[in-house]
Write a protein that holds these residues in place. Sequence first.
Motif, PDB file in Angstrom:
ATOM      1  N   GLN A 179      -6.074  -1.620   7.734  1.00 55.36           N
ATOM      2  CA  GLN A 179      -6.643  -2.923   7.351  1.00 55.36           C
ATOM      3  C   GLN A 179      -7.560  -3.517   8.411  1.00 55.36           C
ATOM      4  O   GLN A 179      -8.610  -4.070   8.106  1.00 55.36           O
ATOM      5  CB  GLN A 179      -5.557  -3.929   6.986  1.00 55.36           C
TER       6      GLN A 179
ATOM      7  N   ASP B 171      -7.615   3.007   5.547  1.00 52.11           N
ATOM      8  CA  ASP B 171      -8.019   1.815   4.792  1.00 52.11           C
ATOM      9  C   ASP B 171      -8.378   0.660   5.715  1.00 52.11           C
ATOM     10  O   ASP B 171      -7.623   0.358   6.651  1.00 52.11           O
ATOM     11  CB  ASP B 171      -6.863   1.314   3.908  1.00 52.11           C
TER      12      ASP B 171
ATOM     13  N   SER C 123     -11.475   4.209   2.993  1.00 50.47           N
ATOM     14  CA  SER C 123     -11.517   3.237   1.895  1.00 50.47           C
ATOM     15  C   SER C 123     -11.747   1.871   2.519  1.00 50.47           C
ATOM     16  O   SER C 123     -10.976   1.463   3.396  1.00 50.47           O
ATOM     17  CB  SER C 123     -10.215   3.227   1.112  1.00 50.47           C
TER      18      SER C 123
HETATM   19  C1  LIG Z   1      -5.658   0.727  -3.059  1.00 51.58           C
HETATM   20  S1  LIG Z   1      -4.413   1.385  -2.194  1.00 51.58           S
HETATM   21  C2  LIG Z   1      -5.111   2.558  -1.148  1.00 51.58           C
HETATM   22  C3  LIG Z   1      -5.721   3.784  -1.789  1.00 51.58           C
HETATM   23  C4  LIG Z   1      -6.245   4.711  -0.710  1.00 51.58           C
HETATM   24  N1  LIG Z   1      -7.352   4.140  -0.032  1.00 51.58           N
HETATM   25  C5  LIG Z   1      -6.590   6.081  -1.176  1.00 51.58           C
HETATM   26  O1  LIG Z   1      -7.729   6.548  -0.945  1.00 51.58           O
HETATM   27  O2  LIG Z   1      -5.746   6.762  -1.712  1.00 51.58           O
HETATM   28  C6  LIG Z   1      -3.790   0.172  -1.037  1.00 51.58           C
HETATM   29  C7  LIG Z   1      -4.836  -0.496  -0.185  1.00 51.58           C
HETATM   30  O3  LIG Z   1      -5.379  -1.618  -0.910  1.00 51.58           O
HETATM   31  C8  LIG Z   1      -5.953  -2.500   0.046  1.00 51.58           C
HETATM   32  N2  LIG Z   1      -5.566  -3.858  -0.299  1.00 51.58           N
HETATM   33  C9  LIG Z   1      -4.329  -4.329  -0.486  1.00 51.58           C
HETATM   34  N3  LIG Z   1      -4.366  -5.642  -0.790  1.00 51.58           N
HETATM   35  C10 LIG Z   1      -5.677  -5.997  -0.766  1.00 51.58           C
HETATM   36  C11 LIG Z   1      -6.383  -7.227  -0.971  1.00 51.58           C
HETATM   37  N4  LIG Z   1      -5.749  -8.353  -1.296  1.00 51.58           N
HETATM   38  N5  LIG Z   1      -7.715  -7.217  -0.875  1.00 51.58           N
HETATM   39  C12 LIG Z   1      -8.373  -6.075  -0.592  1.00 51.58           C
HETATM   40  N6  LIG Z   1      -7.769  -4.877  -0.370  1.00 51.58           N
HETATM   41  C13 LIG Z   1      -6.446  -4.857  -0.450  1.00 51.58           C
HETATM   42  C14 LIG Z   1      -5.379  -2.152   1.426  1.00 51.58           C
HETATM   43  O4  LIG Z   1      -6.400  -1.553   2.208  1.00 51.58           O
HETATM   44  C15 LIG Z   1      -4.302  -1.151   1.077  1.00 51.58           C
HETATM   45  O5  LIG Z   1      -4.116  -0.211   2.132  1.00 51.58           O
END
Ligand SMILES: C[S@@+](CC[C@H](N)C(=O)[O-])C[C@H]1O[C@@H](n2cnc3c(N)ncnc32)[C@H](O)[C@@H]1O
Length: 390
Positions: free
Chosen positions: A106, A147, A176
């Motif tokens: 993050q 991420d 990501s």
């Molecule tokens: C979507 S999954 C990750 C999928 C992963 N990047 C992949 O390639 O398999 C979880 C991620 O969502 C993102 N996330 C969670 N809450 C969020 C929010 N409120 N706003 C933006 N991103 C968020 C965080 O980076 C978290 O690690």
Amino acid sequence: MPLGDRAGAEPGQPGSASIAHYLAQLLREIAASPPGPPLSTVYVGGGTPSLLAPQQLRQLLAALRHRFGIAPGAELSLELDPASFDEARLEGYLAAGITRVSLGVQSFDDAVLEQLGRRHRRADALQAAAWLRAAQGRGQLASWSLDLIQALPGQTLAAWRQQLRQAIALEPPHLSIYDLILEPGTVFERLERRGQLDLPEHDLAADLQECTVRTVAAAGYGHYEVSNYARPGHASRHNRVYWSGAGWWGFGLGATAAPWGRRQARPRTREAYGAWLAQQLDPPNGPAAADPAPGPGVPFDERVLVGLRRREGVALEALAAAAGVGAEALAALRAAWRPYRKAGVLLQEGPRWRLSDPEGLALSNAVLRELMGWWADWGPPEAADPPPSP
Ligand SMILES: C[S@@+](CC[C@H](N)C(=O)[O-])C[C@H]1O[C@@H](n2cnc3c(N)ncnc32)[C@H](O)[C@@H]1O
């Protein structure tokens, strides 16, 4: 589930009973699922699945293998929280069959991580990334992703560029980078409602996105979806299945499934999920298939919204025909999008419509907002409800 740093769900650990109980529910839901073809991808996401002990993850994968089978060469992904595992635990996950890891960093800024309510700190993220890179180097891990969240409160262009460089320096084969979403009921959402959240203004947010696209591209990553970048061969197969509109299973708290293109969501709270599961598995008139009557098909706007986030875009007219969207409605959408086409943000190449890179992908939110506005006007009456965030 508060656990000590790097602790796991080992018996006697705080929260381990609740983790064991939830796992048992998950295993029951999977066992009662209608059958289906062998799985080509599995994504264990959350919450914080890395609170599961490796043995518990083995049980989960065994349950899926028993119910569906897992295809040879399948991509088995696990989300890891940097403060919830050590090298021995990682070894356990890899021995259980995990082939891809997503590391939820993050930010590398400790003050920001505290503001986000994350338990890990920069040192944990650097250590975790070093373990993943080493495991990939030993051939134990096929791929991993890092991420980051962009457009956080108080974020400056210079500080953000530094974050990107730090992430790239850790050499993840996949990145990501998500724009912050203010989730309902969160601290950030409450602060924003009180006007106490210093979120980047629109122009700065666009500059941050442009900086991301340029910096990551310059480091040799391909931009295959609005928030996703990968070195060749490292795009997430699981997410691509979801984005392509193909069917997928989903199990557990708050999971959404669309095995036959019809979406079904599970309750988001432990209590409601437990009650829903009991209703599915032990109805007074005998066991029934775990899934309720199939819900509505994946709506047209969501198919376009998710499809346009991908580099290859969508075959708009074909999707419209399949969804029964009439010529007048489609003409109205094209008219709404005309300014973006004129500006070269949205491209039509034969039957496919896609966002240009980097400008279009940088302005994706604006184009997609037009789509949602159009759908609210032209879609079926229930279309007023916004689709779930991908
Ligand atoms: C979507 S999954 C990750 C999928 C992963 N990047 C992949 O390639 O398999 C979880 C991620 O969502 C993102 N996330 C969670 N809450 C969020 C929010 N409120 N706003 C933006 N991103 C968020 C965080 O980076 C978290 O690690």
